[in-house]
Design a protein around this motif. Sequence first.
Motif, PDB file in Angstrom:
ATOM      1  N   PHE A 209       7.625-162.018   0.570  1.00  0.00           N
ATOM      2  CA  PHE A 209       6.593-162.697  -0.201  1.00  0.00           C
ATOM      3  C   PHE A 209       5.707-161.644  -0.836  1.00  0.00           C
ATOM      4  N   ALA A 210       5.034-162.005  -1.912  1.00  0.00           N
ATOM      5  CA  ALA A 210       4.181-161.057  -2.625  1.00  0.00           C
ATOM      6  C   ALA A 210       2.834-160.947  -1.920  1.00  0.00           C
ATOM      7  N   GLU A 211       2.690-159.916  -1.101  1.00  0.00           N
ATOM      8  CA  GLU A 211       1.414-159.700  -0.419  1.00  0.00           C
ATOM      9  C   GLU A 211       0.313-159.450  -1.464  1.00  0.00           C
ATOM     10  N   THR A 212      -0.834-160.046  -1.229  1.00  0.00           N
ATOM     11  CA  THR A 212      -1.992-159.850  -2.106  1.00  0.00           C
ATOM     12  C   THR A 212      -3.210-159.772  -1.198  1.00  0.00           C
ATOM     13  N   HIS A 213      -3.822-158.577  -1.091  1.00  0.00           N
ATOM     14  CA  HIS A 213      -4.832-158.382  -0.055  1.00  0.00           C
ATOM     15  C   HIS A 213      -5.858-157.335  -0.474  1.00  0.00           C
ATOM     16  N   VAL A 214      -6.939-157.275   0.308  1.00  0.00           N
ATOM     17  CA  VAL A 214      -8.068-156.423  -0.031  1.00  0.00           C
ATOM     18  C   VAL A 214      -7.777-154.942   0.201  1.00  0.00           C
ATOM     19  N   MET A 215      -6.834-154.602   1.075  1.00  0.00           N
ATOM     20  CA  MET A 215      -6.541-153.201   1.337  1.00  0.00           C
ATOM     21  C   MET A 215      -5.863-152.557   0.135  1.00  0.00           C
ATOM     22  N   GLU A 216      -6.279-151.342  -0.196  1.00  0.00           N
ATOM     23  CA  GLU A 216      -5.519-150.580  -1.184  1.00  0.00           C
ATOM     24  C   GLU A 216      -4.518-149.695  -0.454  1.00  0.00           C
ATOM     25  N   HIS A 217      -3.521-149.231  -1.179  1.00  0.00           N
ATOM     26  CA  HIS A 217      -2.404-148.531  -0.549  1.00  0.00           C
ATOM     27  C   HIS A 217      -2.066-147.245  -1.279  1.00  0.00           C
ATOM     28  N   GLY A 218      -1.595-146.275  -0.486  1.00  0.00           N
ATOM     29  CA  GLY A 218      -0.767-145.195  -0.973  1.00  0.00           C
ATOM     30  C   GLY A 218       0.564-145.300  -0.267  1.00  0.00           C
ATOM     31  N   LEU A 219       1.676-145.269  -1.001  1.00  0.00           N
ATOM     32  CA  LEU A 219       3.014-145.385  -0.418  1.00  0.00           C
ATOM     33  C   LEU A 219       3.881-144.235  -0.921  1.00  0.00           C
ATOM     34  N   TYR A 220       4.281-143.366  -0.022  1.00  0.00           N
ATOM     35  CA  TYR A 220       5.173-142.264  -0.366  1.00  0.00           C
ATOM     36  C   TYR A 220       6.524-142.524   0.287  1.00  0.00           C
ATOM     37  N   VAL A 221       7.577-142.558  -0.520  1.00  0.00           N
ATOM     38  CA  VAL A 221       8.910-142.870  -0.003  1.00  0.00           C
ATOM     39  C   VAL A 221       9.469-141.625   0.691  1.00  0.00           C
ATOM     40  N   LEU A 222       9.639-141.723   1.987  1.00  0.00           N
ATOM     41  CA  LEU A 222      10.147-140.615   2.786  1.00  0.00           C
ATOM     42  C   LEU A 222      11.658-140.532   2.769  1.00  0.00           C
ATOM     43  N   GLU A 223      12.306-141.686   2.617  1.00  0.00           N
ATOM     44  CA  GLU A 223      13.754-141.751   2.801  1.00  0.00           C
ATOM     45  C   GLU A 223      14.292-143.009   2.134  1.00  0.00           C
ATOM     46  N   GLY A 224      15.479-142.914   1.521  1.00  0.00           N
ATOM     47  CA  GLY A 224      16.174-144.090   1.015  1.00  0.00           C
ATOM     48  C   GLY A 224      15.724-144.544  -0.358  1.00  0.00           C
ATOM     49  N   ARG A 225      16.136-145.779  -0.675  1.00  0.00           N
ATOM     50  CA  ARG A 225      15.872-146.376  -1.977  1.00  0.00           C
ATOM     51  C   ARG A 225      15.402-147.811  -1.794  1.00  0.00           C
ATOM     52  N   GLY A 226      14.578-148.277  -2.732  1.00  0.00           N
ATOM     53  CA  GLY A 226      14.124-149.652  -2.695  1.00  0.00           C
ATOM     54  C   GLY A 226      13.745-150.134  -4.079  1.00  0.00           C
ATOM     55  N   VAL A 227      13.489-151.423  -4.166  1.00  0.00           N
ATOM     56  CA  VAL A 227      12.986-152.030  -5.403  1.00  0.00           C
ATOM     57  C   VAL A 227      11.694-152.738  -5.045  1.00  0.00           C
ATOM     58  N   TYR A 228      10.621-152.370  -5.746  1.00  0.00           N
ATOM     59  CA  TYR A 228       9.286-152.886  -5.445  1.00  0.00           C
ATOM     60  C   TYR A 228       8.819-153.798  -6.558  1.00  0.00           C
ATOM     61  N   TYR A 229       8.253-154.940  -6.146  1.00  0.00           N
ATOM     62  CA  TYR A 229       7.575-155.841  -7.074  1.00  0.00           C
ATOM     63  C   TYR A 229       6.099-155.469  -7.070  1.00  0.00           C
ATOM     64  N   LEU A 230       5.570-155.101  -8.242  1.00  0.00           N
ATOM     65  CA  LEU A 230       4.194-154.646  -8.369  1.00  0.00           C
ATOM     66  C   LEU A 230       3.536-155.358  -9.549  1.00  0.00           C
ATOM     67  N   ASN A 231       2.703-156.339  -9.240  1.00  0.00           N
ATOM     68  CA  ASN A 231       1.911-157.028 -10.268  1.00  0.00           C
ATOM     69  C   ASN A 231       2.751-157.500 -11.451  1.00  0.00           C
ATOM     70  N   GLY A 232       3.898-158.086 -11.142  1.00  0.00           N
ATOM     71  CA  GLY A 232       4.743-158.642 -12.193  1.00  0.00           C
ATOM     72  C   GLY A 232       5.898-157.764 -12.622  1.00  0.00           C
ATOM     73  N   ASP A 233       5.918-156.502 -12.213  1.00  0.00           N
ATOM     74  CA  ASP A 233       6.992-155.577 -12.589  1.00  0.00           C
ATOM     75  C   ASP A 233       7.889-155.305 -11.386  1.00  0.00           C
ATOM     76  N   TRP A 234       9.192-155.217 -11.628  1.00  0.00           N
ATOM     77  CA  TRP A 234      10.129-154.738 -10.618  1.00  0.00           C
ATOM     78  C   TRP A 234      10.413-153.277 -10.902  1.00  0.00           C
ATOM     79  N   VAL A 235      10.172-152.411  -9.919  1.00  0.00           N
ATOM     80  CA  VAL A 235      10.244-150.967 -10.105  1.00  0.00           C
ATOM     81  C   VAL A 235      11.188-150.381  -9.062  1.00  0.00           C
ATOM     82  N   GLU A 236      12.182-149.623  -9.505  1.00  0.00           N
ATOM     83  CA  GLU A 236      13.084-148.941  -8.577  1.00  0.00           C
ATOM     84  C   GLU A 236      12.436-147.643  -8.112  1.00  0.00           C
TER      85      GLU A 236
END
Length: 278
Positions: A209-236
Amino acid sequence: MTKRSYAIPPGGLPPQSDRPAGPTGGARFTEAYALIPRATMRDIVTSALPYWDDARAWIIARPMTGFAETFAQYIVELSPGGGSEWPEPDPEAEGAIFMVDGAMTLSIGDEDYVMEPGSFAYLPPGADYSLHNHAGPEARFHWIRKAYEPVEGLPPPDFFLSHDDDVDPVEMPETDGRWATTRFVDPEDLRHDMHVTIVTIQPGAVIPFAETHVMEHGLYVLEGRGVYYLNGDWVEVEAGDFMWLRAFCPQCCYAAGDGPFRYLLYKDVNRHPRLRIR
């Protein structure tokens, strides 16, 4: 101990035969999120730091008016013999260090601690510590800095060390372990106003589900691959990419590779929202 490999910046410069990514790929900076791909973390975007010797830093997040507000995040590279006797210039700042490559010595009080890939350290505000690479090859680590928000009646947290292999991942409910978090900080400890965790998503698994919350994030990919949904965009995204998410940015993802999708996650927690702009 599990043999792990964590992504690091490539440095150097790409060859002249390369061309910048088009509008569907590469770096992005939007009103709700930023994407800094690994391929952009080159020598020409590093910073030198006062009172650090033989060191350079990729500064991948910093507080900005109208965007992220609570933290700064660096990837620091120490050459052999490099380090600092005075790493933190702000006595009100707390820090977290996560080691991804090589080895270095963290000295605090009368104790010396060797940090190797997977090592984590929490550094409370006002901590008197030093960092040095005595081991040989380059040492690389994430350094997250935040202005600590004190609470009357609660002391600041204590210094502690941990390791990726020493913390049992917590399985998210009803996921059969396919989505889990390695929590370096006790979520019930309200002295802490930030959490740094490692999220692990197994191949084919999703945050559904599309989490929507007060916390801000930094996300650094340590390993592997993913597809992220970010405010309407799908980003590999893949190992070595960094995402910077503003508070309330809608977000979810799925693992897209053959192995686990793991990322280092920062978030601000456990405090009332400020009601006045300082």
